[in-house]
Design an enzyme around this catalytic site. Structure first.
Site, short mmCIF file in Angstrom:
data_model
loop_
_atom_site.label_atom_id
_atom_site.label_comp_id
_atom_site.label_asym_id
_atom_site.label_seq_id
_atom_site.Cartn_x
_atom_site.Cartn_y
_atom_site.Cartn_z
N TYR A 141 39.14 52.21 38.57
CA TYR A 141 39.41 51.37 39.74
C TYR A 141 40.74 51.79 40.39
O TYR A 141 40.79 52.13 41.58
CB TYR A 141 39.43 49.90 39.32
CG TYR A 141 39.91 48.97 40.38
CD1 TYR A 141 39.25 48.89 41.61
CD2 TYR A 141 41.03 48.16 40.18
CE1 TYR A 141 39.70 48.03 42.60
CE2 TYR A 141 41.47 47.30 41.16
CZ TYR A 141 40.82 47.25 42.37
OH TYR A 141 41.27 46.40 43.35
N ASP A 282 44.87 45.73 29.42
CA ASP A 282 45.74 44.74 30.04
C ASP A 282 47.21 45.05 29.73
O ASP A 282 47.63 44.95 28.57
CB ASP A 282 45.45 43.33 29.49
CG ASP A 282 44.44 42.58 30.33
OD1 ASP A 282 44.20 42.99 31.49
OD2 ASP A 282 43.89 41.57 29.83
N1 UFG Z 1 42.84 36.39 31.15
C1 UFG Z 1 42.56 35.63 30.04
N2 UFG Z 1 41.33 35.03 29.96
C2 UFG Z 1 40.40 35.17 30.94
C3 UFG Z 1 40.69 35.93 32.08
C4 UFG Z 1 41.93 36.54 32.15
O1 UFG Z 1 43.37 35.48 29.12
O2 UFG Z 1 39.29 34.61 30.80
C5 UFG Z 1 44.17 37.00 31.25
C6 UFG Z 1 44.13 38.50 31.38
O3 UFG Z 1 44.12 39.10 30.12
C7 UFG Z 1 45.40 38.78 32.18
C8 UFG Z 1 45.57 37.54 33.05
O4 UFG Z 1 44.77 36.53 32.44
O5 UFG Z 1 46.48 38.87 31.32
C9 UFG Z 1 45.11 37.73 34.47
O6 UFG Z 1 43.81 38.30 34.43
P1 UFG Z 1 42.92 38.48 35.73
O7 UFG Z 1 41.62 39.08 35.29
O8 UFG Z 1 42.89 37.20 36.50
O9 UFG Z 1 43.76 39.51 36.60
P2 UFG Z 1 44.28 40.98 36.22
O10 UFG Z 1 45.76 40.88 36.11
O11 UFG Z 1 43.56 41.56 35.09
O12 UFG Z 1 43.78 41.79 37.48
C10 UFG Z 1 44.52 41.94 38.64
C11 UFG Z 1 43.55 42.19 39.80
C12 UFG Z 1 42.86 43.54 39.63
C13 UFG Z 1 43.90 44.61 39.40
C14 UFG Z 1 44.79 44.25 38.25
C15 UFG Z 1 45.90 45.27 38.10
O13 UFG Z 1 42.58 41.17 39.87
O14 UFG Z 1 42.13 43.82 40.78
O15 UFG Z 1 45.40 43.00 38.47
O16 UFG Z 1 46.20 45.41 36.76
F1 UFG Z 1 43.30 45.77 39.14
#
Ligand code: UFG
Length: 328
Positions: A141, A282
């Site tokens: 991505y 992550d």
């Molecule tokens: N998380 C949980 N439980 C869940 C969902 C998420 O503990 O059910 C945690 C994840 O591990 C992370 C945090 O919550 O630490 C945020 O997770 P998200 O999936 O909401 O967002 P991300 O930080 O993974 O993703 C965002 C954008 C992506 C981008 C990424 C860059 O949504 O498009 O940041 O690393 F690619």
């Protein structure tokens, strides 16, 4: 300005379109509805159901509507899926993007605002992350978003294209009419709110052994309206130059546990939690330095407080319990 918004029926695209319409711009939404929703197309915008790979339809849409600038938000955006299916991501994020750049060139449209991502940085060594922090994506991505940024750079050199690439951190929240409705939902805030209304049995915390104060990952949550306002400011800068900006609120960010606590406070619900393993890929902390867009474009987040962000998402979710399904 007459603006084409690709992916304008998606979560962030609908809010960007709404802000553009509110500001008096003429908006054409171009979306194949593979992920977007017909009900998310905002009032006052023209809608064309089309695929970027359909070059003829795309060119015709650009010409017929005398488009002056493009905001390119159509993309595949699931980190995990991108690692499993790299071909899909190269196809949708790079190949389709090149069709768009060529169509713009043929129609002599020289301005584009692009939704990029913090995933272009991978696991950066410095926090907060600046635009000068080396990019080193750790998934397809981020890699494909970066590839498109580079394509825009070379189109600028060769053809005078002007681009503004906005590297989003964690978009969240909603407006009264536009909110988050993904299938599958992977983002922490909507998942937590689904657990609050009993649509999920619990929220799983993906690991609490990170090197942070409470052991859970820290992210930089930015209200989708603040994100959208940055696109409108970025359109203006294109009359002078190209630019790349991070978009987050900065500060200390919020841990997963802090997000869940905030959701408990806002909703008044218990929200059951379970501890699970880390989610592969992550990074422990992702916080933006948005100094550059603040100082150069005067951008200023209005909804920096996580409580306000979660509250707006909660209000939208209660008004749209089935997402966009029963809303057109
Ligand atoms: N998380 C949980 N439980 C869940 C969902 C998420 O503990 O059910 C945690 C994840 O591990 C992370 C945090 O919550 O630490 C945020 O997770 P998200 O999936 O909401 O967002 P991300 O930080 O993974 O993703 C965002 C954008 C992506 C981008 C990424 C860059 O949504 O498009 O940041 O690393 F690619």
């Amino acid at each position: 300005m007459r603006v084409l918004v690709t992916g304008g029926a998606g979560y962030i695209g609908s809010v960007v379109s709404e802000q553009l319409v509110n500001d008096g711009h003429e908006v054409v939404i171009y979306d194949n509805l593979s992920k977007g929703h017909r009900g998310a197309v905002v009032e006052g915008a023209r809608f064309v159901q089309g695929d970027l790979l359909e070059a003829d339809q795309l060119r015709q849409t650009l010409n017929d509507n005398r488009i002056e600038a493009v905001i390119h938000m159509a993309a595949s955006s699931l980190v995990g899926e991108s690692v499993q299916e790299p071909s899909k991501y190269y196809h949708n994020n790079v190949v389709a993007g090149l069709v768009l750049l060529n169509a713009m060139r043929e129609c002599q449209i020289k301005r584009i605002v692009f939704s990029s991502t913090a995933a272009t940085y991978g696991e950066p060594e410095e926090q907060p992350i600046r635009e000068t922090t080396p990019t080193n994506p750790t998934n397809t991505y981020g890699e494909t978003k970066l590839a498109f940024e580079k394509a825009m750079h070379w189109f600028e050199r060769a053809h005078g294209l002007r681009y503004a690439s906005l590297r989003y951190f964690n978009a969240a929240g909603a407006t009264e009419k536009c909110g988050e409705d993904h299938d599958p939902e992977t983002h922490l805030i909507p998942i937590t709110l689904q657990a609050a209304v009993g649509k999920r049995a619990h929220v799983e915390i993906y690991g609490d052994d990170y090197p942070t104060e409470d052991g859970t990952c820290i992210r930089d949550y930015i209200h989708v309206v603040d994100l959208a306002r940055a696109h409108i400011l970025a359109l203006d800068v294109l009359s002078e130059r190209s630019a790349i900006y991070n978009l987050g609120c900065g500060g200390d960010g919020y841990s997963v546990r802090e997000v869940i606590e905030t959701a408990r406070r806002v909703t008044g619900k218990e929200i059951p939690v379970r501890l699970g393993p880390r989610r592969p890929g992550d990074p422990a902390v992702l916080i933006a330095s948005s100094d550059q867009i603040r100082s150069e474009l005067g951008w200023q987040p209005q909804f920096q407080d996580l409580g306000l962000i979660v509250e707006s998402a909660w209000t939208w979710m209660r008004a749209h319990p089935d997402g966009y399904v029963n809303h057109g």
